[in-house]
Design an enzyme around this catalytic site. Sequence first.
Site, PDB file in Angstrom:
ATOM      1  N   GLU A  40       0.848  -1.185   0.000  1.00 22.52           N
ATOM      2  CA  GLU A  40       0.000   0.000   0.000  1.00 22.52           C
ATOM      3  C   GLU A  40       0.888   1.241   0.000  1.00 22.52           C
ATOM      4  O   GLU A  40       1.930   1.276   0.643  1.00 22.52           O
ATOM      5  CB  GLU A  40      -0.899  -0.008   1.238  1.00 22.52           C
ATOM      6  CG  GLU A  40      -1.861   1.154   1.308  1.00 22.52           C
ATOM      7  CD  GLU A  40      -2.693   1.160   2.575  1.00 22.52           C
ATOM      8  OE1 GLU A  40      -3.785   1.759   2.564  1.00 22.52           O
ATOM      9  OE2 GLU A  40      -2.243   0.581   3.589  1.00 22.52           O
ATOM     10  N   LYS A 113     -10.069   0.382  -2.101  1.00 24.22           N
ATOM     11  CA  LYS A 113     -10.167   0.062  -0.679  1.00 24.22           C
ATOM     12  C   LYS A 113     -11.546   0.443  -0.126  1.00 24.22           C
ATOM     13  O   LYS A 113     -11.974   1.598  -0.226  1.00 24.22           O
ATOM     14  CB  LYS A 113      -9.061   0.812   0.064  1.00 24.22           C
ATOM     15  CG  LYS A 113      -8.966   0.526   1.550  1.00 24.22           C
ATOM     16  CD  LYS A 113      -7.805   1.321   2.136  1.00 24.22           C
ATOM     17  CE  LYS A 113      -7.602   1.056   3.619  1.00 24.22           C
ATOM     18  NZ  LYS A 113      -6.471   1.869   4.149  1.00 24.22           N
ATOM     19  N   CYS A 155      -5.070  -3.337   3.482  1.00 24.83           N
ATOM     20  CA  CYS A 155      -4.798  -2.846   4.828  1.00 24.83           C
ATOM     21  C   CYS A 155      -5.970  -3.009   5.797  1.00 24.83           C
ATOM     22  O   CYS A 155      -6.264  -4.112   6.240  1.00 24.83           O
ATOM     23  CB  CYS A 155      -4.348  -1.392   4.749  1.00 24.83           C
ATOM     24  SG  CYS A 155      -3.486  -0.793   6.224  1.00 24.83           S
TER      25      CYS A 155
END
Length: 224
Positions: A40, A113, A155
């Site tokens: 990321e 995301k 994440c």
Amino acid sequence: MKVAAIQMTSGPNVAQNLEQARALLEEAAERGARLAALPENFCFMGLKDADKRAVAEADGHGPVQDFLAAAAQRLQMWIVGGTIPLAAGADGRVAAASLVYDSDGVRVARYDKIHLFDVDLPGRAESYRESAHVTPGSRAALLDTPVGRLGLSVCYDVRFPELYRYLSAQGAQLLAVPSAFTSPTGRAHWETLLRARAIENLVMLWRRPSRASMRADARPMVTA
């Protein structure tokens, strides 16, 4: 089949970050990887959260997207492009987009995301509002690769098991979780959450975080 999980120490200079990524991708290819995953924020780790707005690219082309496409084609290797900031709306926020390129340099998947890091850390005068500058995605993403059917995530997604249950139900054999965890949450939760998602779904996870977020003395590396 061999895959590579690439770990970087990214900063606010996009060109320098891409040069670091280039060297590590070349190392991965030399070591026989058919697919390499970048972390990321591999291309840009700003000094402030708002800085990502200034380097956002239009979907389709830009310095980072063109770099990933060219590297994949040149190295004849699939690349999971961690995340890059893509322009996402009139309010100036960006999407944290994980892009996948095949060995011909063709983009074959995009995942934005979904779960954003909006957190107040208990017992600390520390808070994060990723949603101030990032707009959340709304769709899961899977694709077939030379190393198996791959489910994409990023994440903070790792805290939400329902996403991974869905990916598993859709046939995911591997899960990618490019991450830039903070140091406190990384120490407390990173390994535990990853193991939980892997055990629950009987899959493999690529779990390299950006070292800039985990340790001050980080060094770039490739794990193949």
